[in-house]
Design a protein around this motif. Structure first.
Motif, short mmCIF file in Angstrom:
data_model
loop_
_atom_site.label_atom_id
_atom_site.label_comp_id
_atom_site.label_asym_id
_atom_site.label_seq_id
_atom_site.Cartn_x
_atom_site.Cartn_y
_atom_site.Cartn_z
N VAL A 237 -2.23 6.22 8.70
CA VAL A 237 -2.89 5.04 9.29
C VAL A 237 -1.80 4.06 9.71
O VAL A 237 -0.66 4.15 9.27
N PRO A 238 -2.13 3.09 10.58
CA PRO A 238 -1.14 2.07 10.95
C PRO A 238 -0.71 1.26 9.73
O PRO A 238 -1.52 0.95 8.86
N VAL A 239 0.57 0.91 9.71
CA VAL A 239 1.15 0.17 8.59
C VAL A 239 1.79 -1.12 9.11
O VAL A 239 2.51 -1.11 10.11
N LEU A 240 1.54 -2.22 8.42
CA LEU A 240 2.30 -3.45 8.61
C LEU A 240 3.02 -3.74 7.31
O LEU A 240 2.40 -3.87 6.25
N SER A 241 4.36 -3.82 7.37
CA SER A 241 5.18 -4.08 6.20
C SER A 241 5.86 -5.44 6.36
O SER A 241 6.69 -5.62 7.24
N LEU A 242 5.48 -6.39 5.51
CA LEU A 242 6.03 -7.74 5.55
C LEU A 242 7.09 -7.92 4.47
O LEU A 242 6.99 -7.36 3.38
N ARG A 243 8.08 -8.74 4.77
CA ARG A 243 9.13 -9.06 3.81
C ARG A 243 9.72 -10.42 4.17
O ARG A 243 9.49 -10.95 5.26
N SER A 244 10.49 -10.97 3.26
CA SER A 244 11.28 -12.16 3.57
C SER A 244 12.47 -11.77 4.45
O SER A 244 12.81 -10.59 4.57
N ASP A 245 13.11 -12.76 5.03
CA ASP A 245 14.31 -12.49 5.84
C ASP A 245 15.58 -12.50 5.01
O ASP A 245 16.66 -12.22 5.52
N LYS A 246 15.47 -12.78 3.70
CA LYS A 246 16.68 -12.83 2.87
C LYS A 246 16.32 -12.65 1.40
O LYS A 246 15.17 -12.90 0.98
N VAL A 266 15.60 -7.29 0.29
CA VAL A 266 14.82 -7.13 1.52
C VAL A 266 15.45 -6.12 2.46
O VAL A 266 14.76 -5.54 3.32
N ASN A 267 16.75 -5.86 2.32
CA ASN A 267 17.37 -4.82 3.15
C ASN A 267 16.81 -3.44 2.84
O ASN A 267 16.68 -2.59 3.72
N HIS A 268 16.46 -3.21 1.58
CA HIS A 268 15.82 -1.94 1.20
C HIS A 268 14.45 -1.81 1.85
O HIS A 268 14.06 -0.73 2.32
N ALA A 284 10.05 -9.29 9.31
CA ALA A 284 10.66 -10.26 8.40
C ALA A 284 10.07 -11.63 8.64
O ALA A 284 10.03 -12.10 9.78
N ILE A 285 9.62 -12.29 7.58
CA ILE A 285 9.06 -13.63 7.65
C ILE A 285 10.12 -14.62 7.16
O ILE A 285 10.53 -14.58 6.00
N VAL A 292 4.72 -12.94 0.05
CA VAL A 292 4.79 -13.76 1.26
C VAL A 292 3.59 -14.68 1.38
O VAL A 292 3.67 -15.75 1.99
N PHE A 293 2.45 -14.32 0.76
CA PHE A 293 1.26 -15.16 0.83
C PHE A 293 1.25 -16.27 -0.21
O PHE A 293 0.32 -17.07 -0.27
#
Length: 331
Positions: A237-246, A266-268, A284-285, A292-293
């Motif tokens: 299925v479609p995936v959205l993967s969110l993370r911080s920028d650092k 977050v690099n991993h 990256a947020i 993130v929420f």
């Protein structure tokens, strides 16, 4: 809140159950439902996330896994499993309940799975297994949203070697519930909870500021899951993967952890997210926290906007999805 009785615990801590909670809403869910799965030392309390999905026409459910949150009792080792596939029992049961509710209420018959941190490792492994072994259940899932998924082991590079994984597996088999000799930082919890430096209210027995201590058998199960991701999954299925920028790891709280992930590297997340399937958007947020929420207002609103755009493009109108598309990676 619905208690889900479970079968015999493979790790010998019966009686055992899981807990499914839902947002009460009389309106039919025109876009289907969401099934949320928390992380380690966590449980569902993020009601603003439920409101966001409800406003978009989704019924909202969250699962507190066995020995976690509302499902944890005094005789349990908190959050302990020796194999992440053990969670399939409550995940399958929850998916069946959610789709049954949708059928009864006239809602759209599809489910978006949301996983945070360790839940962001558990859920893609589960969906990959469903795709291969249970296509009827898998067909009920329309998307996977990951919030800082735990896809590799943070820390020194030596910890990620094959030799380290084999040694960990051996100790896990012999002394699974023995605690790791490692103290956890309370900086993340202190950045979140209103009793310290945060704005959020939650149960500190279910989610202590300093976390629950990890166990050898549990970490061995996590590492096995990481290696499966690195070999490549297809969640289907479609995936959205969110993370911080650092990432900013800190032993003690300081303001730097309010605008960074202080739990995972977050690099991993950026490196391994494309290994989850054929249609992955990795974002990256800026200035986001590990959850993130639960970030400060601006990055939190940015994260919600990204999710809204992704839902509109890939999930709300599933007929437009090309599930053979190449992996997208927006870094």
């Amino acid at each position: 809140m619905l208690t889900l009785p479970l079968g015999p615990d493979p790790d010998g801590e019966d009686p055992i159950s899981a807990t499914l909670v839902r947002r009460v809403d009389a309106a039919p869910a025109r876009n289907g439902a969401v099934l949320y799965v928390h992380g380690f030392t966590d449980y569902f309390f993020q009601t603003a996330l439920a409101e966001f999905f409800a406003d978009r026409g989704y019924a909202f459910y969250a699962l507190d896994l066995r020995k976690c949150g509302r499902s944890w009792t005094a005789h349990h080792t908190p959050h302990y499993v020796s194999d992440l596939a053990i969670y399939d029992e409550e995940l399958n049961a929850s998916l069946d309940i959610v789709t049954g509710d949708l059928a009864e209420t006239g809602g759209a018959d599809r489910v978006v799975v949301v996983g945070h941190s360790t839940g962001g490792l558990v859920t893609p492994l589960w969906l990959d297994r469903l795709r291969r072994t249970d296509p009827a259940r898998h067909a009920q899932v329309s998307g996977l949203l990951l919030n800082s998924p735990w896809l590799d082991l943070q820390g020194e590079a030596v910890l990620r070697t094959g030799a380290a994984a084999r040694a960990l597996a051996a100790v896990g088999r012999l002394r699974g519930t023995a605690p790791l000799p490692r103290d956890l930082s309370a900086s993340y919890g202190e950045s979140l909870h209103e009793s310290a430096h945060g704005e959020w209210s939650y149960d500190l027995e279910r989610k202590p500021l300093g976390g629950f201590g990890p166990r050898f058998g549990w970490l061995s199960a996590i590492r096995k899951g990481h290696l499966a991701v690195h070999a490549g999954l297809d969640v289907g299925v479609p995936v959205l993967s969110l993370r911080s920028d650092k990432t900013r790891f800190r032993k003690n709280y300081d303001v730097a952890v309010d605008t960074a992930d202080c739990v995972l590297d977050v690099n991993h997340i950026a490196r391994w997210s494309p290994f989850l399937g054929r249609h992955v958007l990795s974002v990256a947020i800026e200035d986001a926290r590990h959850d993130v929420f639960l970030s400060l207002r601006d990055p939190r609103e940015h994260a919600y906007a990204v999710v809204g755009d992704w839902l509109a493009a890939h999930v709300d109108r599933p007929a437009q999805i090309d599930r053979t598309a190449d992996v997208e990676a927006a870094r």
